[in-house]
Write a protein that holds these residues in place. Structure first.
Motif, PDB file in Angstrom:
ATOM      1  N   SER A 174       0.830  -1.205   0.000  1.00 51.08           N
ATOM      2  CA  SER A 174       0.000   0.000   0.000  1.00 51.08           C
ATOM      3  C   SER A 174       0.868   1.259   0.000  1.00 51.08           C
ATOM      4  N   ARG A 191       0.657   4.573  -2.486  1.00 49.01           N
ATOM      5  CA  ARG A 191       0.423   5.896  -1.914  1.00 49.01           C
ATOM      6  C   ARG A 191       1.575   6.853  -2.196  1.00 49.01           C
ATOM      7  N   PHE A 228       3.846   5.224   7.783  1.00 47.46           N
ATOM      8  CA  PHE A 228       2.648   4.863   7.023  1.00 47.46           C
ATOM      9  C   PHE A 228       2.386   3.362   7.078  1.00 47.46           C
ATOM     10  N   THR A 251      -0.751   0.300   8.121  1.00 46.22           N
ATOM     11  CA  THR A 251      -1.217  -0.571   7.055  1.00 46.22           C
ATOM     12  C   THR A 251      -0.977  -2.030   7.410  1.00 46.22           C
ATOM     13  N   LEU A 302      -6.944   6.408  -6.354  1.00 47.58           N
ATOM     14  CA  LEU A 302      -5.911   6.911  -5.449  1.00 47.58           C
ATOM     15  C   LEU A 302      -5.096   8.042  -6.064  1.00 47.58           C
ATOM     16  N   TYR A 318     -12.206   5.996   2.246  1.00 49.51           N
ATOM     17  CA  TYR A 318     -11.024   5.255   2.699  1.00 49.51           C
ATOM     18  C   TYR A 318      -9.790   5.662   1.891  1.00 49.51           C
ATOM     19  N   THR A 319      -9.954   5.846   0.584  1.00 50.55           N
ATOM     20  CA  THR A 319      -8.848   6.293  -0.257  1.00 50.55           C
ATOM     21  C   THR A 319      -8.327   7.655   0.210  1.00 50.55           C
ATOM     22  N   VAL A 344      -6.040   7.218   3.079  1.00 52.55           N
ATOM     23  CA  VAL A 344      -4.724   6.785   2.601  1.00 52.55           C
ATOM     24  C   VAL A 344      -3.934   7.976   2.075  1.00 52.55           C
ATOM     25  N   ASN A 355      -2.627  10.120   4.761  1.00 57.44           N
ATOM     26  CA  ASN A 355      -1.815   9.392   5.746  1.00 57.44           C
ATOM     27  C   ASN A 355      -2.504   9.350   7.112  1.00 57.44           C
ATOM     28  N   ILE A 362      -4.498   6.587   7.944  1.00 60.04           N
ATOM     29  CA  ILE A 362      -5.072   5.237   7.926  1.00 60.04           C
ATOM     30  C   ILE A 362      -5.051   4.557   9.298  1.00 60.04           C
TER      31      ILE A 362
END
Length: 516
Positions: free
Chosen positions: A69, A73, A235, A239, A291, A369-370, A373, A376, A378
């Protein structure tokens, strides 16, 4: 001007990526309807359960610690900033980290292999022997494939959605084709594992070749940037929690069933997971493509209302597609499961229904949710996912002893409602400042009447017109889908959605006429 061109190219890639994704989904469903039950009969229900057990157990330990992920990102962020040097340094660090994790993964699989007899006490000696062979083949493939995990993230950040989705379709078609040939020539369970490994390695090679030839991706293996490394871990740590939680939710369930209920219950649950997987795959036809765009929106400090509008726009399209699957399966799924997989899999209806019902909320909110991400943030999704995992595992151990696969599905359903729906909607409202009430009003409430009417009509068709073959059932399901589309068109669709479908229809018609 350059940004405008980028947005146009991005929109085209998203559009073609979505179309190719739906082709892939259509093939998956068709293959599932025809190929999967045939394949299960060829290798046997118990052997299919062993295959599912081996794959899910290996996947449980194939953790990339959030680096997969992170690639999507950070590479999207560097692309949005046109920071080529930053992208090279980032890939250099992540590639070295992946090699380190691959070595650790290899050692873990060796230890697990030596303890298989002590873990799966619900299996017979013959089943243990088969499981060891499957574990060796699938484990070796997983180790090799794991090292190339960053490839998808690189393709996503470069917005090569058409190629990515095309190679996914190629992967599915080739597996089915080779498996049919293998099974018709007398090969059984082991062929299933070998074919999947071979095709997987082939697609990895194709992706790698494409990236080297058609993108400007470079890797700086000499990079030792401690600040960047700290940022990556900041990050990826959260994740990782999400990855562990998701594996504990679904991949550990076959292990729990193997310990307390046996291989037949694993097979019943695995088919339910297949239905849930179709639903998720259909949603990802749109969700996985935004994204880069959302990252550009957050970097340019655009107001959250624009992301909220995008969330509603995409959410309504998602609900249109996912809603048909869920209300159709809820009303007619029991007959479908018996016709598709046989009476031995009748309980799979309840398993699948419990797994997919929360998706009518969660899979329509992937833009939110995107955004987490891209910003930052999450950690909030990580906390929610951990909550789902804890609830699901505890309840699954308790319920699976007496209720088997259905008990495990109930446990996961409760976990998803608490974590993914309740907690995450609170986060979207309080942290992202998204007007979640507006989202539900514009998306779910305005599309509720067609959903309810379709459910009622499905129940009536199920009770008044039972069928005895899968092909007749597909005709009945097709009629329900047409009625659903008409209800949506006349009751819920807005001008944008009508123009979208008309544009797709006109584009397809023009291509057919031009070929003539």
């Amino acid at each position: 001007m350059i940004n405008t061109i980028k947005e146009l190219n991005s929109s085209k890639q998203v559009k073609y990526g979505v179309i190719m994704s739906y082709f892939t989904v259509a093939f998956n469903i068709l293959a599932g309807l025809i190929y999967t039950p045939w394949m299960v009969r060829q290798i046997g229900q118990a052997d299919y359960g062993l295959y599912t057990l081996a794959i899910s157990f290996i996947s449980l330990f194939a953790l990339d610690f959030g680096l997969g992920s992170a690639v999507s990102r950070f590479m999207s962020m560097y692309k949005a900033k046109d920071d080529i040097d930053g992208a090279k340094r980032f890939l250099g660090i992540t590639c070295k980290l992946f090699l380190l994790i691959t070595f650790i993964f290899f050692l873990v699989l060796i230890v697990i292999y030596l303890q298989i007899e002590n873990v799966f006490l619900g299996l017979t000696l013959l089943e243990i022997s088969k499981l060891k062979v499957i574990f060796c083949i699938a484990g070796l493939y997983s180790i090799i494939a794991f090292s190339f995990n960053p490839l998808n993230g690189i393709l996503i950040s470069n917005e090569r959605f058409l190629f990515l989705k095309s190679i996914d379709l190629f992967h599915k078609i080739l597996i089915v084709l080779l498996m049919v040939i293998a099974l018709l020539n007398g090969f059984g369970l082991y062929a299933l594992v070998i074919v999947n490994a071979f095709v997987g390695l082939l697609t990895i090679a194709i992706k790698l070749g494409y990236i080297m030839k058609f993108t400007d991706t470079e890797v700086d293996f000499s990079c030792r940037d401690k600040i960047l490394l700290k940022e990556i871990f900041g990050f990826s740590a959260w994740t990782t929690v999400i990855s562990i939680s998701q594996r504990l939710i679904l991949n550990i369930t076959p292990t729990i069933l193997g310990a307390f209920a046996g291989s037949v219950q694993i097979a019943i649950f695995s088919i339910g997971m297949t239905i849930e997987g179709y639903t998720w795959t259909i949603a990802q036809a749109l969700n996985g493509l935004f994204l880069p765009k959302v990252t550009r929106m957050t970097i340019s400090n655009k107001d959250m209302i624009e992301i909220e509008n995008l969330m509603i726009k995409v959410g309504r399209i998602q609900l249109f597609v996912i809603g048909l699957i869920i209300v159709g399966f809820a009303s007619m799924g029991k007959e479908f499961m018996v016709l598709w997989m046989g009476n031995n899999f009748s309980d799979t209806y309840y398993v699948a229904l419990l797994l997919i019902v929360p998706c009518i909320i969660s899979l329509t909110q992937e833009i939110a949710y995107t955004t987490l991400v891209a910003l930052n943030e999450i950690k909030y999704r990580a906390m929610a996912s951990l909550t789902v995992a804890v609830i699901s595992i505890i309840l699954s151990v308790i319920l699976s002893k007496n209720y088997g696969a259905i008990g495990s599905a109930i446990a996961i359903f409760i976990g998803n409602v608490v974590g993914v729906i309740v907690i995450m909607n609170f986060v979207y409202y309080r942290v992202l400042k998204i007007n979640i009430f507006r989202f539900f009003r514009e998306c779910h409430i305005k599309m509720l009447i067609p959903l309810l009417l379709t459910y009622v009509l499905g129940l009536l068709m199920q009770s008044q017109f039972p069928v005895e073959t899968l092909w007749l059932f597909m005709g009945k399901a097709g009629l329900l889908a047409v009625i659903y589309f008409l209800l949506m068109w006349f009751i819920s669709f807005n001008l944008y959605e009508r123009d979208l479908f008309l544009g797709l229809f006109k584009g397809a018609s023009n291509k057919i006429l031009n070929r003539r």
